[in-house]
Design a protein around this motif. Structure first.
Motif, PDB file in Angstrom:
ATOM      1  N   ASP A 100      39.003  43.124  39.248  1.00 26.69           N
ATOM      2  CA  ASP A 100      39.282  42.903  40.670  1.00 26.69           C
ATOM      3  C   ASP A 100      38.772  44.150  41.398  1.00 26.69           C
ATOM      4  O   ASP A 100      39.304  45.245  41.210  1.00 26.69           O
ATOM      5  N   TYR A 117      37.383  47.644  46.258  1.00 28.92           N
ATOM      6  CA  TYR A 117      37.317  48.986  46.860  1.00 28.92           C
ATOM      7  C   TYR A 117      36.102  49.824  46.449  1.00 28.92           C
ATOM      8  O   TYR A 117      35.915  50.907  46.992  1.00 28.92           O
ATOM      9  N   SER A 166      35.717  41.113  47.549  1.00 26.52           N
ATOM     10  CA  SER A 166      35.822  40.470  48.861  1.00 26.52           C
ATOM     11  C   SER A 166      35.303  41.415  49.935  1.00 26.52           C
ATOM     12  O   SER A 166      35.027  42.596  49.677  1.00 26.52           O
ATOM     13  N   SER A 206      37.205  42.081  52.490  1.00 29.01           N
ATOM     14  CA  SER A 206      38.414  42.480  53.234  1.00 29.01           C
ATOM     15  C   SER A 206      38.506  43.977  53.482  1.00 29.01           C
ATOM     16  O   SER A 206      38.912  44.401  54.549  1.00 29.01           O
ATOM     17  N   LYS A 207      38.155  44.786  52.488  1.00 23.39           N
ATOM     18  CA  LYS A 207      38.392  46.228  52.631  1.00 23.39           C
ATOM     19  C   LYS A 207      37.153  46.976  53.115  1.00 23.39           C
ATOM     20  O   LYS A 207      37.190  48.175  53.317  1.00 23.39           O
TER      21      LYS A 207
END
Ligand SMILES: Cc1ncc(COP(=O)(O)O)c(C=O)c1O
Length: 480
Positions: free
Chosen positions: A292, A295, A322, A324-325
């Motif tokens: 995962d 980051y 993703s 998202s970050k």
């Protein structure tokens, strides 16, 4: 409840409240037998006197809609107000306790409630970027070129082909991962990717290893699926892969979930030696690895860290990530890269779940990932995040000195801070909220109750020091 009476209206506030509940009782939101909120709680929530709530409930009582039961509260009546025979209404409260997915733990639920409220908390709990770190101009540019009429139908369930192509190119150029559009599934964030893997590739009773602490630890989906979770403590160099061998021998664990680079919440990175060893062990015993990786592109010194997937020569790793970050959590764009058989299976499940990801965010994401300006954005992001990190770390040092112990992460968005004093986690959490600041208590992410996670990415720069001051005040108030 996201409604409040409007004190500027001519209608008395108690009547507005009574009307509000009358409508909601009428439309079944408060079915018969359910309780209305306590007088005291509702008065605090709506910012009115308790006597106003009493008047409102008295009015509902006079209308025959509720019964006031001493020592118990205000309950919606089961007989119809006109005296006709009561109708049987499904017991929605009982239904809401059932279902296959377990509830989040109470602290996580409270955090989500607080974050969704309109009170201005300084938010060290939510793992997303502050508005100034979003590439707004780039997104607006992409959005302005959107030919809406072409994107209003269902999209390919596996994901928009142009986006999958952009992701495959991005993985190659930014993360040294070779993949192809057909080995990628677009998901609603990495969160849905984890969900799909659990739902489709594992079954109740299977054993999996997760990090302690970890984001995975916070997810009730592991337990909802009846999986047995075994914990791998996270050290300064990440998990110790050797611990996987006895877990495999004793429990035949099927998968290892790791967030090896700038780990949530510790900020640590699995060392190169440990990454290599993890892959070796996985290949020796046939254990699947779920990497995962939201980051890795936030590295403050810009030194790329090799993902497990880029080092994997055995095909053992399912890779999730993703936007998202690094771009925007609101786009909800994530993906899985893995073997075709797995991607086909998960695509079939995604069809059953949501018929594929929303088309417009996919279009914007495709343009963004292909944009030559993405690298400039990533550079600005890293500078912005490392500045927020420095502000948070400095504030912690000056407010709490040696009481606060933490490693300074080299990327990511979290500080995992151990507090030296003796304190009750729940009391600290409540005191911080009362003081206007919210953070994530350690026990929601793992077995430690002496740690807190302070996520610095969402807090505006000028609120970081005041926020940490408020946190430190709450700590001193509750520390024994
Ligand atoms: C390690 C990790 N994985 C997955 C997620 C889920 O993020 P998203 O669904 O927004 O991609 C998060 C969010 O905080 C995370 O920290």
């Amino acid at each position: 409840m996201d409604w409040k009476p409007d004190k500027s209206l001519q209608i008395p506030v108690y009547r507005q409240i009574a009307d509000y509940f009358e409508t909601r009782i009428g439309n079944g939101e408060y079915p018969s037998g359910s309780s209305l909120p306590s007088e005291r709680g509702l008065a605090a929530l709506l910012d009115v006197n308790r006597s106003t709530i009493v008047s409102a409930y008295e009015q509902l009582n006079a209308l025959g809609l509720v019964k006031r039961i001493k020592g118990f509260g205000t309950v919606v009546t089961s007989s119809a107000p006109d005296g006709s025979e009561a109708k049987r209404i499904p017991n929605w409260e009982q239904y809401a306790k059932g279902g296959f997915l377990q509830l989040n733990d109470p602290i996580t639920r409270r955090i989500h409630k607080i974050v969704g409220s309109d009170k201005p908390y300084i938010n060290f709990a939510l793992g997303e970027l502050s508005a100034d770190l979003f590439p707004t101009a780039l997104m607006q540019e992409a959005h302005s070129r959107l030919e809406l009429s072409q994107y209003l139908g269902y999209e390919h369930i596996q994901g928009n082909p142009i986006l999958r192509e952009s992701i495959a190119n991005h993985l190659d150029t930014h993360r040294s991962i070779s993949s192809s559009p057909s080995s990628i599934l677009v998901t609603s964030g990495a969160q849905q990717a984890i969900h799909l893997i659990i739902q489709c590739l594992l079954k109740a009773g299977d054993g999996v290893a997760i990090e302690d602490p970890s984001y995975s630890y916070s997810l009730p989906i592991f337990h909802s699926a009846g999986l047995k979770t075994f914990l791998l403590p996270v050290e300064n160099e990440g998990i110790d892969p050797e611990q996987i061998i006895p877990l495999y021998k004793k429990h035949r664990i099927k998968m290892v979930f790791v967030n090896p680079i700038f780990h949530n919440p510790t900020g640590t990175t699995l060392s190169y030696e440990r990454r290599k060893r993890l892959l070796e062990i996985s290949a020796n015993y046939g254990i699947a690895i779920v990497e995962d990786d939201p980051y890795s592109l936030t590295s403050f010194d810009q030194q790329p860290v090799a993902t497990l997937k880029s080092m994997d020569q055995n095909g053992s790793v399912l890779y999730l990530s993703s936007l998202s970050k690094i771009v925007s959590s609101g786009l909800r764009i994530g993906w899985i890269a893995g073997p075709q058989s797995v991607i086909q299976r998960l695509t079939d499940a995604k069809q059953q779940m949501d018929f594929g990801h929303s088309n417009i965010p996919q279009w914007i994401a495709a343009r963004l990932l292909a944009s030559p300006e993405l690298d400039d954005h990533l550079m600005r992001l890293r500078v912005g995040l490392s500045h927020k990190l420095a502000l948070t770390a400095n504030a912690l040092r000056s407010e709490l000195g040696s009481e606060a112990r933490f490693l300074t992460p080299q990327g990511g968005i979290h500080i995992w801070c151990e507090l030296a004093g003796t304190f009750d986690e729940q009391r600290l959490f409540n005191a911080a909220i009362d003081n206007g600041v919210v953070f994530t208590p350690g026990s929601t992410l793992g077995t430690s109750k002496s740690h807190v996670r302070l996520t610095f990415s969402k807090v505006e720069d000028d609120l970081i020091a005041p926020g940490i001051r408020k946190f430190a005040e709450a700590y001193r108030m509750t520390c024994r």
